[in-house]
Design a protein around this motif. Sequence first.
Motif, PDB file in Angstrom:
ATOM      1  N   ASP A 289       0.859  -1.184   0.000  1.00  0.00           N
ATOM      2  CA  ASP A 289       0.000   0.000   0.000  1.00  0.00           C
ATOM      3  C   ASP A 289       0.897   1.236   0.000  1.00  0.00           C
ATOM      4  N   THR A 290       0.950   1.920  -1.133  1.00  0.00           N
ATOM      5  CA  THR A 290       1.847   3.074  -1.284  1.00  0.00           C
ATOM      6  C   THR A 290       1.085   4.401  -1.240  1.00  0.00           C
ATOM      7  N   GLU A 291      -0.103   4.365  -0.725  1.00  0.00           N
ATOM      8  CA  GLU A 291      -0.941   5.574  -0.730  1.00  0.00           C
ATOM      9  C   GLU A 291      -0.280   6.711   0.053  1.00  0.00           C
ATOM     10  N   LYS A 292       0.325   6.385   1.202  1.00  0.00           N
ATOM     11  CA  LYS A 292       0.955   7.437   2.015  1.00  0.00           C
ATOM     12  C   LYS A 292       2.216   7.975   1.338  1.00  0.00           C
ATOM     13  N   THR A 294       2.833   8.140  -1.823  1.00  0.00           N
ATOM     14  CA  THR A 294       2.515   8.896  -3.043  1.00  0.00           C
ATOM     15  C   THR A 294       1.439   9.950  -2.798  1.00  0.00           C
ATOM     16  N   GLY A 296      -1.569   9.760  -1.772  1.00  0.00           N
ATOM     17  CA  GLY A 296      -2.900   9.411  -2.248  1.00  0.00           C
ATOM     18  C   GLY A 296      -3.034   9.237  -3.741  1.00  0.00           C
ATOM     19  N   ARG A 297      -1.956   9.477  -4.494  1.00  0.00           N
ATOM     20  CA  ARG A 297      -2.056   9.356  -5.947  1.00  0.00           C
ATOM     21  C   ARG A 297      -2.080   7.896  -6.403  1.00  0.00           C
ATOM     22  N   LEU A 298      -1.336   7.037  -5.688  1.00  0.00           N
ATOM     23  CA  LEU A 298      -1.253   5.628  -6.079  1.00  0.00           C
ATOM     24  C   LEU A 298      -1.512   4.741  -4.881  1.00  0.00           C
ATOM     25  N   ARG A 299      -2.423   3.810  -5.038  1.00  0.00           N
ATOM     26  CA  ARG A 299      -2.638   2.811  -3.982  1.00  0.00           C
ATOM     27  C   ARG A 299      -1.680   1.639  -4.163  1.00  0.00           C
ATOM     28  N   ARG A 300      -1.369   1.336  -5.411  1.00  0.00           N
ATOM     29  CA  ARG A 300      -0.451   0.250  -5.735  1.00  0.00           C
ATOM     30  C   ARG A 300       0.586   0.746  -6.750  1.00  0.00           C
TER      31      ARG A 300
END
Length: 497
Positions: A289-292, A294, A296-300
């Motif tokens: 989970d890369t939301e933090k 990025t 909020g731009r990318l979840r994956r």
Amino acid sequence: MGLQSIQYLVFLVVAAAVYLHLPHKGQAPFLLGASWVFYALAPGRMLPVTLAIAAFSYLCGLGIGWKNGAHKTAFVRLGVVGSLLILAFFKYGGALEIPLHLPFSVVMPLGISFYSFAAISYLIDAARGDCLVVRNPVTYALFLTFFGTVTQGPIPRAGQLVPELEAEHRFDAGRTVQALRLYALGLFKMVAISDVLGVLVDEVFDSWHSYGGWMLVLAAVAYTFQLYFNFSGYSELARATGLILGIALPENFKTPFFATNFSGFWSRWHISFSSWLQDYLFMPLAWADTEKLTFGRLRRLPPEICVFVVFFVSGFWHGNTLPFVVWGLLQALYRVGEEILHRTLGKPKKKAPARVLWAKRAGVFVLWALSMVFFRMGAGGTVGDCFGYLAGMVQGLSPVRFGSELYAAAYNGFYANSLMVGGYYAFALLALALGIWMDHRRCFVHRNRPAEEMLAALPIRRRQVAYLVLICLIWVGYILQSGGFGGTAGFGMYANF
């Protein structure tokens, strides 16, 4: 004492004769002792460091299973980070020129990359519940340092190998015959093909400025086959070692040069390493989970980025010089470019015309061979040398020059005898053609079943002829080796990666 040496064969026969007649409780301790003897026979290879790494990861494993999983994550992180730091110290410390002022010289322990990755996979699998925590220190140490895999893999998984090491093993005639078939194939690949090609490769690469384009092309292609037959031959010797002892080891190569794309190539090349990267690097990256990170731009992360990271790490794992990094970046470019093409043009048809499939295989081979220039130069060359070599491949393309250089490379490099020069090239061509033909047959006739089954499927008369041919070619390979191929009976080309 490389696996292709006569000394190793004697060592294996003695070890197997004792091991298979011991009581069950004594088998694992004996095999561990034999593994330590094998490892200690490599001069300056720092057995204490290997044992310290085994003890460290073993204790971290116990921590994972402690009190029903309390602090499990902390022990996994400790074990993984600690193993990577130790690996980085020995593998890359010299390249960073860190002034440590140690009272001893730092020598990279033999096979440290392979058993470090095995330890990491064990810790992660134990935390996930994919394998049991190994509480017997003898079994765990044997899992990491078994002499059949410690120098060049395949990288074992605890869930598969530990039960094999804990089981009781006895002599089995049918299994031993299969092992001998596999041993003959592995020896043929290493001694009759790889070692023979290696001398020409070394002669040209070590003085590449002096050669024209056709010789540089020939040396690049020869090195591509040299590395493949060396490493796949070693893997078959490792599997044969396991079979003789009753221990099943995974296959590591399945005719990669007949793959029609790089996705298929990497599923057939160094399979234990490729699957390790898939399971412990690509999948965690793909599902993270890369939301933090990025905002909020990318979840994956996009699959292309994950693929790129995997192959960058692969290049960095193989060596601490820039040519290895460029090699890894080229593999990333090949795979990512392939995925973009598939996304743009659609997936290729499974039943394409034969000419299309062979054109794809040729394209994969050419791109792979070009990247192997960086791989070969990684041990002592620079990126500039690599590009200079590639530029030289399209210069001086005179057939007359090629003929004279072809003769001179063998005559001046290692055999100052015209008859031996002709014999060398004839033998190298014959052995290489036979090796490629066997891979072709294994791929298209036997559908990539284990290599030893290919021999077993032959009618008895043809099988006997095949045995005789392999023995003769191995024998000639050893003779050529002693007549000018010195130093090729070491631990294998991949032993220091």
